[in-house]
Design a protein around this motif. Sequence first.
Motif, PDB file in Angstrom:
ATOM      1  N   GLU A  20       1.010  -1.152   0.133  1.00 53.38           N
ATOM      2  CA  GLU A  20      -0.046   0.102  -0.099  1.00 53.38           C
ATOM      3  C   GLU A  20       0.883   1.188   0.020  1.00 53.38           C
ATOM      4  N   ARG A  34      -6.844   9.571  -4.815  1.00 57.32           N
ATOM      5  CA  ARG A  34      -7.546   8.284  -4.009  1.00 57.32           C
ATOM      6  C   ARG A  34      -7.622   7.083  -4.882  1.00 57.32           C
ATOM      7  N   VAL A  37      -9.097  -0.182  -3.962  1.00 55.80           N
ATOM      8  CA  VAL A  37      -8.147  -1.372  -3.758  1.00 55.80           C
ATOM      9  C   VAL A  37      -8.993  -2.494  -3.784  1.00 55.80           C
ATOM     10  N   CYS A  60      -5.804  -0.778   3.356  1.00 52.90           N
ATOM     11  CA  CYS A  60      -6.554   0.435   3.245  1.00 52.90           C
ATOM     12  C   CYS A  60      -6.773   1.197   4.503  1.00 52.90           C
ATOM     13  N   LEU A  67      -6.654   5.488   0.318  1.00 50.54           N
ATOM     14  CA  LEU A  67      -7.300   4.204  -0.259  1.00 50.54           C
ATOM     15  C   LEU A  67      -8.728   3.785   0.229  1.00 50.54           C
ATOM     16  N   PRO A  69     -11.320   0.817   0.301  1.00 54.34           N
ATOM     17  CA  PRO A  69     -11.534  -0.922   0.350  1.00 54.34           C
ATOM     18  C   PRO A  69     -12.714  -1.325  -0.443  1.00 54.34           C
ATOM     19  N   CYS A  98     -15.806  -1.639   3.625  1.00 50.21           N
ATOM     20  CA  CYS A  98     -15.869  -1.786   2.268  1.00 50.21           C
ATOM     21  C   CYS A  98     -16.835  -0.989   1.371  1.00 50.21           C
TER      22      CYS A  98
END
Length: 135
Positions: A20, A34, A37, A60, A67, A69, A98
């Motif tokens: 990362e 941004r 991932v 993340c 990041l 997720p 997520c």
Amino acid sequence: MIDIHTHLGRFRRDQGWLTEAMLVQRMDEMGIDRAVVLPLGVSPEAISFGFTNEQALEACARFPARLIPFCNLDPRLMGNRSTTDFSWLLEHYRALGCRGVGELVCGLHFDDPRTVNLLRQCGEANLPVIYHAAS
């Protein structure tokens, strides 16, 4: 700018692990604010060096302002049926942070009833999906 399709991990035997921190450094070089991932290795058709949902969440969390997720599910999970209930699993990963589902690399046709079932439930959960459609 947001890159909606990035991966972490190891992609080929002759490559090292993409972390990362390395991804964020590359984002800085390219002017990307941004990045999403996407976990890999959930489906047997995906690459052999998998990167799990949990690993994506952990990675993340180290760069939460940079990041984003996603989680990844295979439409053949939990019984390989077109009626499988994924809602609880989608809610589980949403609660962990997520923001979507993908990249689906499941070797099923887009209109396979199992794929349609998962996509429908992602829609009901207001989770965007990134679907790998190459042959």
